[in-house]
Design a protein around this motif. Structure first.
Motif, mmCIF file in Angstrom:
data_model
loop_
_atom_site.group_PDB
_atom_site.id
_atom_site.type_symbol
_atom_site.label_atom_id
_atom_site.label_comp_id
_atom_site.label_asym_id
_atom_site.label_seq_id
_atom_site.Cartn_x
_atom_site.Cartn_y
_atom_site.Cartn_z
ATOM 1 N N LEU A 170 0.719 -0.971 -0.058
ATOM 2 C CA LEU A 170 0.176 -0.058 0.392
ATOM 3 C C LEU A 170 0.578 1.286 -0.114
ATOM 4 O O LEU A 170 1.798 1.214 0.683
ATOM 5 C CB LEU A 170 -0.925 0.113 1.328
ATOM 6 N N ASN A 171 0.304 2.546 -0.828
ATOM 7 C CA ASN A 171 1.420 3.500 -0.337
ATOM 8 C C ASN A 171 0.904 4.266 0.966
ATOM 9 O O ASN A 171 0.289 3.512 1.622
ATOM 10 C CB ASN A 171 0.890 4.502 -2.099
ATOM 11 N N PRO A 172 1.604 5.767 1.401
ATOM 12 C CA PRO A 172 1.189 5.840 2.385
ATOM 13 C C PRO A 172 0.125 6.708 2.675
ATOM 14 O O PRO A 172 -0.213 6.266 4.380
ATOM 15 C CB PRO A 172 1.972 7.316 2.506
ATOM 16 N N THR A 173 -0.323 6.840 1.766
ATOM 17 C CA THR A 173 -2.427 7.292 2.117
ATOM 18 C C THR A 173 -2.858 6.679 2.154
ATOM 19 O O THR A 173 -3.545 5.787 3.639
ATOM 20 C CB THR A 173 -2.601 7.773 0.838
ATOM 21 N N GLU A 174 -2.977 5.280 1.667
ATOM 22 C CA GLU A 174 -3.517 3.701 1.907
ATOM 23 C C GLU A 174 -3.288 3.182 3.159
ATOM 24 O O GLU A 174 -4.113 2.550 3.900
ATOM 25 C CB GLU A 174 -2.860 2.833 0.946
ATOM 26 N N LEU A 175 -1.657 3.371 3.287
ATOM 27 C CA LEU A 175 -1.453 2.441 4.297
ATOM 28 C C LEU A 175 -2.435 3.142 5.679
ATOM 29 O O LEU A 175 -2.757 2.292 6.897
ATOM 30 C CB LEU A 175 0.109 2.429 4.474
ATOM 31 N N ARG A 176 -2.303 4.237 5.515
ATOM 32 C CA ARG A 176 -3.028 5.341 6.888
ATOM 33 C C ARG A 176 -4.551 4.737 7.382
ATOM 34 O O ARG A 176 -4.881 4.399 8.042
ATOM 35 C CB ARG A 176 -3.186 6.899 6.911
ATOM 36 N N THR A 177 -5.135 4.423 6.366
ATOM 37 C CA THR A 177 -6.468 4.040 5.780
ATOM 38 C C THR A 177 -6.247 2.538 5.969
ATOM 39 O O THR A 177 -7.450 2.114 7.512
ATOM 40 C CB THR A 177 -7.023 3.854 4.055
ATOM 41 N N ASP A 180 -6.031 1.718 10.103
ATOM 42 C CA ASP A 180 -6.940 3.062 10.733
ATOM 43 C C ASP A 180 -8.371 1.951 10.693
ATOM 44 O O ASP A 180 -9.107 1.189 11.913
ATOM 45 C CB ASP A 180 -7.737 4.104 10.172
ATOM 46 N N LEU A 181 -8.057 1.843 9.594
ATOM 47 C CA LEU A 181 -9.345 -0.006 9.424
ATOM 48 C C LEU A 181 -9.432 -1.197 10.480
ATOM 49 O O LEU A 181 -10.065 -1.408 11.041
ATOM 50 C CB LEU A 181 -9.054 -0.135 8.096
ATOM 51 N N ILE A 182 -7.856 -1.628 10.731
ATOM 52 C CA ILE A 182 -7.438 -3.263 11.814
ATOM 53 C C ILE A 182 -7.744 -1.751 12.968
ATOM 54 O O ILE A 182 -8.394 -2.624 13.558
ATOM 55 C CB ILE A 182 -6.130 -3.309 11.535
ATOM 56 N N GLY A 183 -7.829 -0.945 13.484
ATOM 57 C CA GLY A 183 -7.991 -0.402 14.665
ATOM 58 C C GLY A 183 -9.380 -0.400 14.885
ATOM 59 O O GLY A 183 -9.763 -0.800 16.074
ATOM 60 N N ARG A 203 4.356 -1.304 15.510
ATOM 61 C CA ARG A 203 4.594 -0.250 16.787
ATOM 62 C C ARG A 203 2.890 0.752 17.006
ATOM 63 O O ARG A 203 2.314 0.535 18.092
ATOM 64 C CB ARG A 203 5.122 0.886 16.229
ATOM 65 N N GLU A 204 2.400 0.598 16.046
ATOM 66 C CA GLU A 204 0.505 1.717 16.429
ATOM 67 C C GLU A 204 -0.148 0.389 16.271
ATOM 68 O O GLU A 204 -0.954 0.732 17.278
ATOM 69 C CB GLU A 204 0.212 1.819 15.026
ATOM 70 N N ILE A 205 -0.392 -0.684 15.704
ATOM 71 C CA ILE A 205 -1.647 -1.618 16.134
ATOM 72 C C ILE A 205 -1.016 -2.113 17.048
ATOM 73 O O ILE A 205 -2.326 -2.906 17.991
ATOM 74 C CB ILE A 205 -2.433 -2.144 14.726
ATOM 75 N N CYS A 206 0.063 -3.127 17.252
ATOM 76 C CA CYS A 206 -0.367 -4.164 18.166
ATOM 77 C C CYS A 206 0.878 -4.181 19.884
ATOM 78 O O CYS A 206 1.676 -3.774 19.672
ATOM 79 C CB CYS A 206 0.586 -5.291 17.261
ATOM 80 N N PRO A 207 0.165 -4.092 20.725
ATOM 81 C CA PRO A 207 0.810 -3.934 21.931
ATOM 82 C C PRO A 207 1.488 -4.980 22.383
ATOM 83 O O PRO A 207 2.902 -4.617 22.484
ATOM 84 C CB PRO A 207 0.033 -3.894 22.976
ATOM 85 N N ARG A 208 1.647 -5.577 21.466
ATOM 86 C CA ARG A 208 2.220 -7.532 21.713
ATOM 87 C C ARG A 208 3.338 -8.067 20.366
ATOM 88 O O ARG A 208 1.984 -7.544 19.581
ATOM 89 C CB ARG A 208 1.439 -8.440 22.485
ATOM 90 N N CYS A 209 4.075 -8.497 20.589
ATOM 91 C CA CYS A 209 4.681 -9.233 19.374
ATOM 92 C C CYS A 209 5.192 -10.481 19.546
ATOM 93 O O CYS A 209 5.988 -10.293 20.480
ATOM 94 C CB CYS A 209 6.046 -8.325 18.895
ATOM 95 N N VAL A 210 4.976 -11.321 19.224
ATOM 96 C CA VAL A 210 5.576 -12.769 18.944
ATOM 97 C C VAL A 210 6.459 -12.765 17.627
ATOM 98 O O VAL A 210 6.558 -12.114 16.447
ATOM 99 C CB VAL A 210 4.748 -13.974 19.013
ATOM 100 N N VAL A 211 8.823 -13.128 18.049
ATOM 101 C CA VAL A 211 9.545 -12.715 17.010
ATOM 102 C C VAL A 211 9.879 -14.279 16.378
ATOM 103 O O VAL A 211 9.428 -14.938 17.287
ATOM 104 C CB VAL A 211 10.618 -12.030 17.230
ATOM 105 N N MET A 212 9.724 -15.160 15.445
ATOM 106 C CA MET A 212 10.117 -15.852 14.755
ATOM 107 C C MET A 212 10.875 -15.709 13.917
ATOM 108 O O MET A 212 11.786 -14.550 13.548
ATOM 109 C CB MET A 212 9.011 -16.598 13.941
ATOM 110 N N SER A 213 12.611 -16.551 14.321
ATOM 111 C CA SER A 213 13.704 -16.806 13.193
ATOM 112 C C SER A 213 13.705 -17.970 12.802
ATOM 113 O O SER A 213 14.106 -19.210 13.987
ATOM 114 C CB SER A 213 14.620 -16.073 14.443
#
Ligand SMILES: Nc1ncnc2c1ncn2[C@@H]1O[C@H](COP(=O)(O)OP(=O)(O)OP(=O)(O)O)[C@@H](O)[C@H]1O
Ligand SMILES: [Mg+2]
Length: 243
Positions: A170-177, A180-183, A203-213
């Protein structure tokens, strides 16, 4: 009623390759969790194991207190698990509405006819495509196809939504949209597992993260702590996409 999701020593081998290596993660109802990791670390495979597209080599996927790892995907959808795909998967020659109506017929509390049409229109409106039910998928642009995929996933009113790089491309404007939609879905209390490479969004959407490697979980906790964890930074070296 919303149920917790728990992965218990979940493992998936493809021939000699261990794509998912005894992953244990518990997710509470209403939690929004980022699933991160470099390319090929096993994120999509975990999503496939949760949705039922794949069966594990060993371990469990538990919905509430019910093991569902051998329940077929369409039945897991009825139990309230819904997903989008890393590459958009829609029927291009059908209308936007019919793509949703089709999934409603197989989803949770199957509905069809006028009820399904109404639900489809409501889902389209929710993702910012009001009144576009008659439009053929192939004439929608990329962001609108993405929106439609999300509309299809939420039309069945899932408890758990799996988003695999839904914001990618997504471009930056679409990304913002998109963020917000996920929010909005998050505010409604939907449990969301989000695979994403765009850290601004995570950072904005997820209070918690799980990282895989390389198939294993190397970090699980509050997003800011996890993202500054040296083991995570090392695993990601050169792989972050800063948007
Ligand atoms: N169906 C399959 N058959 C064989 N190997 C597979 C299959 N699906 C995934 N793999 C392998 O399993 C590993 C994990 O892949 P997966 O798609 O889960 O990674 P990912 O973290 O989603 O990566 P990306 O960020 O690139 O989407 C990779 O090495 C991949 O090549
Ligand atoms: Mg993937």
């Amino acid at each position: 009623m919303s149920a917790s999701l728990e992965l218990r020593k979940l493992r998936k081998e493809f021939g000699g390759l261990v794509a998912v290596n005894d992953v244990s993660v518990g997710i509470n109802p209403g939690e929004v969790v980022g699933l991160l990791g470099p390319n090929g670390s096993g994120k999509t495979t975990v999503m496939n194991l949760i949705s039922g597209a794949l069966s594990p080599t060993s371990g469990e996927v538990r919905l509430g207190d019910k093991p569902v790892q051998h329940t077929p995907a369409h039945l897991r959808a009825r139990l309230g698990i819904s997903r989008t795909f890393q590459l958009v998967r829609l029927a291009p020659s059908l209308t936007a509405r019919d793509n949703i109506v089709l999934s409603l017929a197989f989803g949770r509390d199957p509905v069809w006819g006028p009820t399904a049409h109404e639900r489809a229109e409501a889902a389209l409106a929710k993702v910012g495509l009001p009144g576009l039910g008659d439009v053929e998928v192939q004439s929608l642009n990329y962001i609108d196809q993405k929106r439609l995929e999300l509309a299809r996933a939420i039309a069945t009113r899932p408890d758990i939504l799996l988003l695999d790089e839904w914001l990618a491309g997504l471009n930056p404007t679409e990304l913002r949209t998109g963020i917000d939609l996920i929010g909005t879905l998050k505010d409604e209390g939907m449990t969301i597992v989000l695979v994403e490479h765009i850290m601004e969004a995570v950072r904005e959407i997820c209070p918690r993260c799980v990282v895989m490697s390389a198939g294993s979980v190397i970090a699980d906790g509050p997003t800011s702590e996890v993202l500054s964890d040296p083991a995570v930074v090392a695993a990601y070296l050169g792989d972050f996409e800063y948007a």
